[in-house]
Motif scaffolding. Structure first.
Motif, PDB file in Angstrom:
ATOM      1  N   ILE A  40      64.984  66.934  54.003  1.00  0.00           N
ATOM      2  CA  ILE A  40      63.626  66.263  53.784  1.00  0.00           C
ATOM      3  C   ILE A  40      63.043  67.020  52.441  1.00  0.00           C
ATOM      4  O   ILE A  40      62.627  68.279  53.032  1.00  0.00           O
ATOM      5  N   ALA A  41      62.663  66.374  51.605  1.00  0.00           N
ATOM      6  CA  ALA A  41      62.071  67.050  50.482  1.00  0.00           C
ATOM      7  C   ALA A  41      60.853  66.360  49.671  1.00  0.00           C
ATOM      8  O   ALA A  41      61.338  65.712  48.687  1.00  0.00           O
ATOM      9  N   PRO A  42      59.938  66.150  50.400  1.00  0.00           N
ATOM     10  CA  PRO A  42      58.816  65.278  49.717  1.00  0.00           C
ATOM     11  C   PRO A  42      58.220  65.779  48.450  1.00  0.00           C
ATOM     12  O   PRO A  42      58.263  66.922  48.154  1.00  0.00           O
ATOM     13  N   SER A  43      57.842  64.876  47.503  1.00  0.00           N
ATOM     14  CA  SER A  43      57.439  65.438  46.176  1.00  0.00           C
ATOM     15  C   SER A  43      56.105  65.733  46.054  1.00  0.00           C
ATOM     16  O   SER A  43      55.693  66.930  46.087  1.00  0.00           O
ATOM     17  N   PHE A  44      55.262  64.918  46.171  1.00  0.00           N
ATOM     18  CA  PHE A  44      53.660  65.001  46.287  1.00  0.00           C
ATOM     19  C   PHE A  44      53.154  64.125  47.359  1.00  0.00           C
ATOM     20  O   PHE A  44      52.030  63.283  46.880  1.00  0.00           O
ATOM     21  N   PRO A  45      53.711  64.019  48.557  1.00  0.00           N
ATOM     22  CA  PRO A  45      52.834  63.224  49.287  1.00  0.00           C
ATOM     23  C   PRO A  45      51.581  63.705  49.841  1.00  0.00           C
ATOM     24  O   PRO A  45      51.384  64.955  49.758  1.00  0.00           O
ATOM     25  N   THR A  46      50.748  62.767  50.393  1.00  0.00           N
ATOM     26  CA  THR A  46      49.585  63.130  50.968  1.00  0.00           C
ATOM     27  C   THR A  46      49.956  63.668  52.726  1.00  0.00           C
ATOM     28  O   THR A  46      51.063  63.354  53.014  1.00  0.00           O
ATOM     29  N   VAL A  47      49.083  64.422  53.077  1.00  0.00           N
ATOM     30  CA  VAL A  47      49.193  64.492  54.559  1.00  0.00           C
ATOM     31  C   VAL A  47      49.448  63.607  55.467  1.00  0.00           C
ATOM     32  O   VAL A  47      50.366  63.750  56.298  1.00  0.00           O
ATOM     33  N   SER A  48      48.813  62.441  55.311  1.00  0.00           N
ATOM     34  CA  SER A  48      49.060  61.252  56.172  1.00  0.00           C
ATOM     35  C   SER A  48      50.271  60.805  55.761  1.00  0.00           C
ATOM     36  O   SER A  48      51.034  60.103  56.867  1.00  0.00           O
ATOM     37  N   GLU A  49      50.876  60.624  54.604  1.00  0.00           N
ATOM     38  CA  GLU A  49      52.188  60.208  54.270  1.00  0.00           C
ATOM     39  C   GLU A  49      53.299  61.038  54.993  1.00  0.00           C
ATOM     40  O   GLU A  49      54.291  60.587  55.422  1.00  0.00           O
ATOM     41  N   VAL A  50      53.046  62.373  54.646  1.00  0.00           N
ATOM     42  CA  VAL A  50      54.028  63.392  55.639  1.00  0.00           C
ATOM     43  C   VAL A  50      54.076  63.198  57.042  1.00  0.00           C
ATOM     44  O   VAL A  50      55.270  63.085  57.640  1.00  0.00           O
TER      45      VAL A  50
END
Length: 86
Positions: A40-50
């Motif tokens: 799992i490697a998110p790019s630039f998500p918001t805290v809500s998206e994570v």
């Protein structure tokens, strides 16, 4: 995740709209012999998206593991689930 479930977890997550790299992608040639590695490697998500993605992936892990255990026991997988394990 439980052996033999990583591809299924990714499939379930994708069906829920969660974009993740393919299962086993951290292994040479993407070949995870135990089918248990997820990156799992998110790019630039918001805290809500994570938070939403983490919940969705956790539920995907739970569903995939439950299906696998039921399959191993020879019990039917409940109707209405996503496609069967391969």
């Amino acid at each position: 995740v439980l052996d033999g479930c990583a591809r299924r977890v990714i499939e379930l997550g994708k069906a829920a709209g969660i974009v993740v790299v393919p299962a086993g992608s951290t292994f040479p040639n993407g070949n995870d012999l135990n089918d248990r590695n997820i990156r799992i490697a998110p790019s630039f998500p918001t805290v809500s998206e994570v938070s939403q993605a983490a919940t969705g992936m956790a539920l995907s892990v739970l569903v995939a593991a439950t299906e696998k255990i039921l399959q191993q026991r020879g019990e039917p997988v409940p109707v209405g689930t996503a496609p069967q394990l391969r």
